[in-house]
Write a protein that holds these residues in place. Structure first.
Motif, PDB file in Angstrom:
ATOM      1  N   SER A  92      -1.627  59.476 -61.404  1.00 54.18           N
ATOM      2  CA  SER A  92      -1.304  59.721 -62.811  1.00 54.18           C
ATOM      3  C   SER A  92      -2.131  60.871 -63.364  1.00 54.18           C
ATOM      4  CB  SER A  92      -1.558  58.446 -63.629  1.00 54.18           C
ATOM      5  OG  SER A  92      -1.366  58.687 -65.002  1.00 54.18           O
ATOM      6  N   ARG A  93      -3.402  60.912 -63.025  1.00 52.50           N
ATOM      7  CA  ARG A  93      -4.271  61.995 -63.484  1.00 52.50           C
ATOM      8  C   ARG A  93      -3.771  63.351 -62.981  1.00 52.50           C
ATOM      9  NH1 ARG A  93      -8.170  65.104 -61.716  1.00 52.50           N
ATOM     10  NH2 ARG A  93      -8.113  64.189 -59.626  1.00 52.50           N
ATOM     11  N   GLU A 131      -3.448  59.405 -74.980  1.00 56.84           N
ATOM     12  CA  GLU A 131      -2.765  58.157 -75.331  1.00 56.84           C
ATOM     13  C   GLU A 131      -1.264  58.260 -75.058  1.00 56.84           C
ATOM     14  OE1 GLU A 131      -2.057  55.294 -79.284  1.00 56.84           O
ATOM     15  OE2 GLU A 131      -3.479  56.966 -79.348  1.00 56.84           O
ATOM     16  N   MET A 132      -0.680  59.424 -75.409  1.00 59.28           N
ATOM     17  CA  MET A 132       0.745  59.583 -75.171  1.00 59.28           C
ATOM     18  C   MET A 132       1.056  59.623 -73.678  1.00 59.28           C
ATOM     19  SD  MET A 132       2.162  59.239 -77.925  1.00 59.28           S
ATOM     20  CE  MET A 132       3.711  59.371 -77.073  1.00 59.28           C
ATOM     21  N   TRP A 133       0.203  60.259 -72.888  1.00 59.30           N
ATOM     22  CA  TRP A 133       0.445  60.247 -71.443  1.00 59.30           C
ATOM     23  C   TRP A 133       0.318  58.829 -70.886  1.00 59.30           C
ATOM     24  CZ3 TRP A 133       2.877  61.985 -67.586  1.00 59.30           C
ATOM     25  CH2 TRP A 133       2.527  61.590 -66.293  1.00 59.30           C
ATOM     26  N   ASP A 134      -0.653  58.076 -71.375  1.00 57.40           N
ATOM     27  CA  ASP A 134      -0.817  56.698 -70.899  1.00 57.40           C
ATOM     28  C   ASP A 134       0.447  55.881 -71.157  1.00 57.40           C
ATOM     29  OD1 ASP A 134      -3.375  57.280 -70.074  1.00 57.40           O
ATOM     30  OD2 ASP A 134      -4.339  56.460 -71.870  1.00 57.40           O
ATOM     31  N   ILE A 135       1.126  56.186 -72.263  1.00 62.65           N
ATOM     32  CA  ILE A 135       2.388  55.499 -72.556  1.00 62.65           C
ATOM     33  C   ILE A 135       3.507  56.052 -71.680  1.00 62.65           C
ATOM     34  CG2 ILE A 135       4.147  55.089 -74.327  1.00 62.65           C
ATOM     35  CD1 ILE A 135       1.789  55.295 -76.396  1.00 62.65           C
ATOM     36  N   HIS A 148       3.481  57.567 -68.796  1.00 62.41           N
ATOM     37  CA  HIS A 148       3.435  57.269 -67.359  1.00 62.41           C
ATOM     38  C   HIS A 148       3.886  55.837 -67.072  1.00 62.41           C
ATOM     39  CE1 HIS A 148       0.301  54.736 -65.333  1.00 62.41           C
ATOM     40  NE2 HIS A 148      -0.131  54.608 -66.564  1.00 62.41           N
ATOM     41  N   GLN A 149       3.824  54.959 -68.082  1.00 60.09           N
ATOM     42  CA  GLN A 149       4.337  53.594 -67.907  1.00 60.09           C
ATOM     43  C   GLN A 149       5.862  53.560 -67.827  1.00 60.09           C
ATOM     44  OE1 GLN A 149       2.392  50.366 -70.306  1.00 60.09           O
ATOM     45  NE2 GLN A 149       1.381  52.088 -71.328  1.00 60.09           N
ATOM     46  N   LEU A 150       6.499  54.660 -68.208  1.00 58.98           N
ATOM     47  CA  LEU A 150       7.962  54.712 -68.230  1.00 58.98           C
ATOM     48  C   LEU A 150       8.530  55.586 -67.121  1.00 58.98           C
ATOM     49  CD1 LEU A 150       8.301  55.105 -72.097  1.00 58.98           C
ATOM     50  CD2 LEU A 150       8.693  53.025 -70.756  1.00 58.98           C
TER      51      LEU A 150
END
Length: 249
Positions: free
Chosen positions: A21-22, A200-204, A206-208
């Motif tokens: 993810s990083r 924060e937006m990337w953390d969301i 990447h969940q999708l």
């Protein structure tokens, strides 16, 4: 037989682990850096807010459009939460919390608009640009016909570019107009940076992402959203700068 569908009940696992993810975020960030460079070179007045001479009509109309964009997007983004909840409950929860931070920020821009001599009545009497209406329409279309990525990608793009560009803009506006006149924009920037909304937006997001195809869609949505936002800059430039220059000539 159970006819219930689209419940998010399976709590789907994202495609990428933490290290992957990083690396994927870094890849997207490099792509957005490239797009920002293209934007600066091709979009009129793209860097105007960080320049020494401030075009007052351009600035005033920008504030009005920010108010409209936030007010209209809190409706489309609520629809996004509803759609995301059918896919990934955790992502929906996180996105709802993010939207809770952003949803009333129109009041911050209304305050700065008042400092610029713009009344609430003037804002309400000003129809949003076509680009703003198209952006919201794009979200509704994508949510109904393509999936949940588009509005999340859009917020990721906005948060990343604001993190890169907005500090210099707020500093410049403070020097030109005074601290009290831009305290809404400064407060908005403070929230975005201290809470690291880009991450924060990337953390969301990447969940999708559940496949490599999903990841490739992110690039396409970045292109789509930037194209619509570029239309806004062209509209406002034509409306507040170019047309008046032609009249004066």
């Amino acid at each position: 037989m159970n006819r219930v569908q689209n419940t998010g009940i399976t709590y789907p696992k994202p495609l990428y682990n933490e290290e992957q993810s990083r690396l994927k975020k870094a890849e997207l960030d490099r792509y957005m850096d490239k797009k920002m460079a293209e934007w600066k070179a091709t979009v009129p007045f793209a860097s105007h807010m960080s320049e020494p001479e401030l075009h007052q009509a351009y600035y005033r109309r920008t504030l009005i459009e920010h108010v409209w964009r936030i007010r209209l997007s809190r409706v489309s983004q609520t629809k996004a939460i509803y759609k995301i909840a059918q896919v990934s409950p955790r992502a929906a929860r996180d996105y709802a919390q993010y939207q809770a931070d952003e949803m009333l920020h129109d009041r911050l821009y209304v305050g700065d608009a008042a400092a610029a001599g713009i009344t609430e009545e003037e804002i309400l009497a000003t129809e949003p640009y076509l680009s703003t209406r198209l952006l919201e329409g794009f979200f509704y279309y994508a949510l109904e016909h393509e999936g949940v990525l588009a509005p999340v990608v859009s917020n990721y793009l906005v948060e990343y570019t604001q993190m890169k560009l907005q500090p210099a803009i707020v500093e410049n506006l403070t020097e030109r107009l005074g601290k009290e006149s831009v305290k809404g924009q400064a407060a908005h920037l403070h929230v975005d940076t201290t809470e690291d909304h880009s991450q924060e937006m990337w953390d969301i997001l990447h969940q999708l992402i559940f496949s490599e195809e999903d990841f490739q869609k992110v690039f396409k949505y970045l292109d789509d959203v930037q194209e619509i936002l570029a239309l806004f800059f062209r509209e406002i430039y034509e409306d507040t700068v170019s047309r008046h220059q032609q009249t004066a000539a």
